[in-house]
Design a protein around this motif. Sequence first.
Motif: not given
Length: 319
Positions: A118-125, A167-175, A225-226
Motif C-alpha cells: 500500500d502507498p504511504a508517505p515517505r515510502r516506496f510501494d 499535496l499528498k503527491a505520488r509518482l509511479s512508473a508502470e507497465f 490529493a491536496p
Amino acid sequence: MLNLGARRLVAADDYRNTTNGYTGARVDLATAQGGSATLIYVLPQQRRPDDEASVLDNDFALDREGFDLQLWGGYGAQRLSKSSFAEIGYFRLRERDRPGRPTRDRDLHSISLRLMRDPAPRRFDYEVEGIWQMGRISASTAATARTLAVAAWFAHADAGYSFPGPLKARLSAEFDYVSGDRPGGAYNRFDTLFGMRRGDFTPAGIFAQTHRANIMTPGLRVEMAPGKRLDLFANWHPMWLASRTDAFSTTGVRDATGRSGRFAGHLLDGRLRWWALPQKLRAEVNASLILKGHFLHEAPNAPDTGDTRYISLAMTANF
C-alpha cells in the motif's frame, strides 16, 4: 454491483452511466490472521438495447440476465504485513447462444496472482499482477464456427513513491502487457471480462480506443490529493501492439499482414475530481489525447481523422 480485487476482471465501472450489474450470490469471509476471501456466483446483467439501430433511435429496453451468461469464482487474500498482501483469484465465464442473440460461446478460465504494498508517505510501494486465461471460444458468432483453444495472458507492474507534504503527491512508473491474437491454432487475445478501463487506461463510454487487449505500454503517472475534496492525476503512455497481426487494443484497426509495424502512438490522459458536497455530489473533468503513431496512420483500415482528443464533464450523486 461488484468491485473485486484490482477490478481488472470484475468491476462496476464508476465512470460510465451504464455500469456493470450482476444478479446472484456473494459470500465474504475473513480470518483473525489477516486472511480474506470473496466468492460469487452471478448472472451478469446484459444491457439492452444492444443493436446499433435501436441505440441510434434512442429506443428503450429493460436489461436482462439469464443462464446463457454465467460468472463464478472469487479471490483469496492474505496479509503479509501491515502494508502488503498477496492475492490469488479464479473466475470462470460461461456463455452460450440464445434465440436472437448469437455469441462466441466463450468458456474461459482466468487465474490471477497479485502482490501489492500500500502507498504511504515517505515510502516506496508496488503492485504486480498476472492473469493467465485458458478455455474455449468460437471463431465467430456463426453456428457452424469452429472452436478454438484459448491461451492468453495479462501482466501489470507499477512502482511508486509517495512524497510527504500537503499535496499528498505520488509518482509511479508502470507497465502493462496484454496479449493479442497470433497466427496458429490457438486464440491469444485476452478478454478482460467485466473489468474496468479507467484504473489503468482511459475513461469508458464513447472513448473506447484503449483497453486491456493487444497492447504493450510503459508509463509514468503522477497523482495528488491536496485536500479532502480534491484529487487529480495525469499519465503518459507510449503504446505498442503486443501482436502486430491483431487489432490494436479496442480500436478495431488491424493489419493482418503485420507490415504496419507495432508503434501505435502516445497517450496523454488526466482527471480532476472535486466533492461539491462531501460524500454526496462529486464533479469531475477527464481529458485524453492520443498522438497517433505509425500503425494508426498506416494500417489498411486506419481512419484518416488525425489525432484523437477527448474531454468530458461528469457529475456523480450518491444516495
